[in-house]
Design a protein around this motif. Sequence first.
Motif, PDB file in Angstrom:
ATOM      1  N   GLU A 301      14.056  13.909  -4.001  1.00 51.51           N
ATOM      2  CA  GLU A 301      14.494  14.852  -2.979  1.00 51.51           C
ATOM      3  C   GLU A 301      14.699  16.217  -3.629  1.00 51.51           C
ATOM      4  O   GLU A 301      15.401  16.329  -4.636  1.00 51.51           O
ATOM      5  CB  GLU A 301      15.807  14.406  -2.328  1.00 51.51           C
ATOM      6  CG  GLU A 301      15.717  13.093  -1.575  1.00 51.51           C
ATOM      7  CD  GLU A 301      17.033  12.714  -0.915  1.00 51.51           C
ATOM      8  OE1 GLU A 301      17.990  13.519  -0.997  1.00 51.51           O
ATOM      9  OE2 GLU A 301      17.111  11.624  -0.332  1.00 51.51           O
ATOM     10  N   ILE A 302      14.078  17.231  -3.065  1.00 49.95           N
ATOM     11  CA  ILE A 302      14.202  18.606  -3.555  1.00 49.95           C
ATOM     12  C   ILE A 302      14.580  19.487  -2.374  1.00 49.95           C
ATOM     13  O   ILE A 302      13.925  19.436  -1.326  1.00 49.95           O
ATOM     14  CB  ILE A 302      12.874  19.090  -4.170  1.00 49.95           C
ATOM     15  CG1 ILE A 302      12.453  18.167  -5.325  1.00 49.95           C
ATOM     16  CG2 ILE A 302      12.998  20.531  -4.659  1.00 49.95           C
ATOM     17  CD1 ILE A 302      11.034  18.421  -5.803  1.00 49.95           C
ATOM     18  N   PHE A 307      14.218  27.461   2.051  1.00 41.51           N
ATOM     19  CA  PHE A 307      12.977  26.780   2.399  1.00 41.51           C
ATOM     20  C   PHE A 307      13.114  25.789   3.543  1.00 41.51           C
ATOM     21  O   PHE A 307      12.174  25.058   3.852  1.00 41.51           O
ATOM     22  CB  PHE A 307      12.424  26.061   1.167  1.00 41.51           C
ATOM     23  CG  PHE A 307      12.109  27.004   0.043  1.00 41.51           C
ATOM     24  CD1 PHE A 307      10.928  27.715   0.025  1.00 41.51           C
ATOM     25  CD2 PHE A 307      13.014  27.201  -0.983  1.00 41.51           C
ATOM     26  CE1 PHE A 307      10.641  28.596  -0.995  1.00 41.51           C
ATOM     27  CE2 PHE A 307      12.740  28.077  -2.014  1.00 41.51           C
ATOM     28  CZ  PHE A 307      11.550  28.792  -2.021  1.00 41.51           C
ATOM     29  N   GLY A 308      14.270  25.737   4.188  1.00 38.40           N
ATOM     30  CA  GLY A 308      14.418  24.864   5.342  1.00 38.40           C
ATOM     31  C   GLY A 308      14.593  23.416   4.964  1.00 38.40           C
ATOM     32  O   GLY A 308      15.433  23.063   4.130  1.00 38.40           O
ATOM     33  N   LEU A 309      13.779  22.552   5.546  1.00 34.86           N
ATOM     34  CA  LEU A 309      13.934  21.113   5.358  1.00 34.86           C
ATOM     35  C   LEU A 309      13.660  20.703   3.915  1.00 34.86           C
ATOM     36  O   LEU A 309      12.832  21.312   3.230  1.00 34.86           O
ATOM     37  CB  LEU A 309      12.968  20.367   6.284  1.00 34.86           C
ATOM     38  CG  LEU A 309      13.208  20.523   7.786  1.00 34.86           C
ATOM     39  CD1 LEU A 309      12.085  19.868   8.567  1.00 34.86           C
ATOM     40  CD2 LEU A 309      14.556  19.928   8.173  1.00 34.86           C
ATOM     41  N   PRO A 310      14.344  19.670   3.425  1.00 35.69           N
ATOM     42  CA  PRO A 310      14.106  19.203   2.055  1.00 35.69           C
ATOM     43  C   PRO A 310      12.750  18.519   1.926  1.00 35.69           C
ATOM     44  O   PRO A 310      12.190  18.019   2.905  1.00 35.69           O
ATOM     45  CB  PRO A 310      15.255  18.215   1.815  1.00 35.69           C
ATOM     46  CG  PRO A 310      15.613  17.720   3.176  1.00 35.69           C
ATOM     47  CD  PRO A 310      15.404  18.882   4.103  1.00 35.69           C
ATOM     48  N   LEU A 311      12.233  18.506   0.712  1.00 33.85           N
ATOM     49  CA  LEU A 311      10.991  17.808   0.392  1.00 33.85           C
ATOM     50  C   LEU A 311      11.353  16.455  -0.197  1.00 33.85           C
ATOM     51  O   LEU A 311      12.005  16.380  -1.239  1.00 33.85           O
ATOM     52  CB  LEU A 311      10.167  18.626  -0.605  1.00 33.85           C
ATOM     53  CG  LEU A 311       8.868  17.986  -1.120  1.00 33.85           C
ATOM     54  CD1 LEU A 311       7.900  17.712   0.024  1.00 33.85           C
ATOM     55  CD2 LEU A 311       8.230  18.869  -2.192  1.00 33.85           C
ATOM     56  N   LYS A 312      10.925  15.380   0.473  1.00 33.83           N
ATOM     57  CA  LYS A 312      11.224  14.022   0.023  1.00 33.83           C
ATOM     58  C   LYS A 312       9.929  13.239  -0.123  1.00 33.83           C
ATOM     59  O   LYS A 312       9.065  13.294   0.751  1.00 33.83           O
ATOM     60  CB  LYS A 312      12.135  13.309   1.028  1.00 33.83           C
ATOM     61  CG  LYS A 312      13.471  13.988   1.279  1.00 33.83           C
ATOM     62  CD  LYS A 312      14.294  13.209   2.292  1.00 33.83           C
ATOM     63  CE  LYS A 312      15.605  13.907   2.623  1.00 33.83           C
ATOM     64  NZ  LYS A 312      16.418  13.139   3.605  1.00 33.83           N
TER      65      LYS A 312
END
Length: 330
Positions: A301-302, A307-312
Amino acid sequence: MLISQILRSDGSLAVVAREGSEAALVKGAASTYALAQEAIASGRPLSAVIAAHGLGEAVDLSRLLDEGRVTLPVTHPDPAHLHLTGTGLTHLGSASARDAMHAKLDAAETLTDSMKMFRMGLEGGRPAPGRIGVQPEWFYKGNGHSAVAPGQPLTAPPCAEDGGEEPEVAGTYLIGPDGQPFRIGWALANEFSDHVIEKVNYLWLAHSKLRPASFGPEILLGELPADVQGTSRIRRGGRVIWEKPFLSGEANMSHSYANLEHHHFKYDIFRQPGDLHVHMFGTATLSVADGIRTEAGDVFEIEAAPFGLPLKNPLAFAPKETGPALVKAL
């Protein structure tokens, strides 16, 4: 403004624009790629093109992400014309890490190639406007076939010894008809790498980087904050097993973005009209540095506020090699 792409029920793409918590479909937008082409052709900022199209139906982007309907925020109709690349040894890290690095540089009689490259960046990576600075470490990761949508697995290949996250900021670019690169915007990226292979010999760095990568879910249009502060974590079985802040943005880097962009796009091969580029700018925060050994099923999870929503992305491993790759003669 943040933009993303979602999959309609028929599998076609739609573009979503978001200001704050309000997200809505961009009217008449077939893709981010098409909107960026329109912006180049008309000489307008992408945000102005989106405003001219207007916004339609409101969407719940978080729910769509959970449903697996948020895909990469920009894609090319031909995946072979999307290039995944990156630069390393560009970030200063925390203040304590920075001080430790300077102490090593000052005390060492001989420097490794990595330390030499880091020092070169410190001394020449931020040239005055209009000048060219020192070139960074550069690597190739793959094309659009290696680009993994948010929520989808990052799969280590059969030859892999490790699968490790790298939380980064990426620039997204479209090459205009005359070969001029245009920056679409900025996105979170997981520059997934094999740190075990890399440690065997630095000349294996190229091998360690030939891995999939993910970016998004959203692209930030306009200027990137100078000081980007985010969090990188790993969940195992729903439990956080590692978490650490990461820093990015030019305030935390030894190179300017303009210098890094120059040393990528100075090559004619990367200025082919119509091509897309996702270029990752490096990191100073890795779980492997804290002794973490990732496992299949771990979830990376980043997240960072701009950047809005997290990158998973979950981690997967392809079955191990059972023999050499066979080449047949014609």
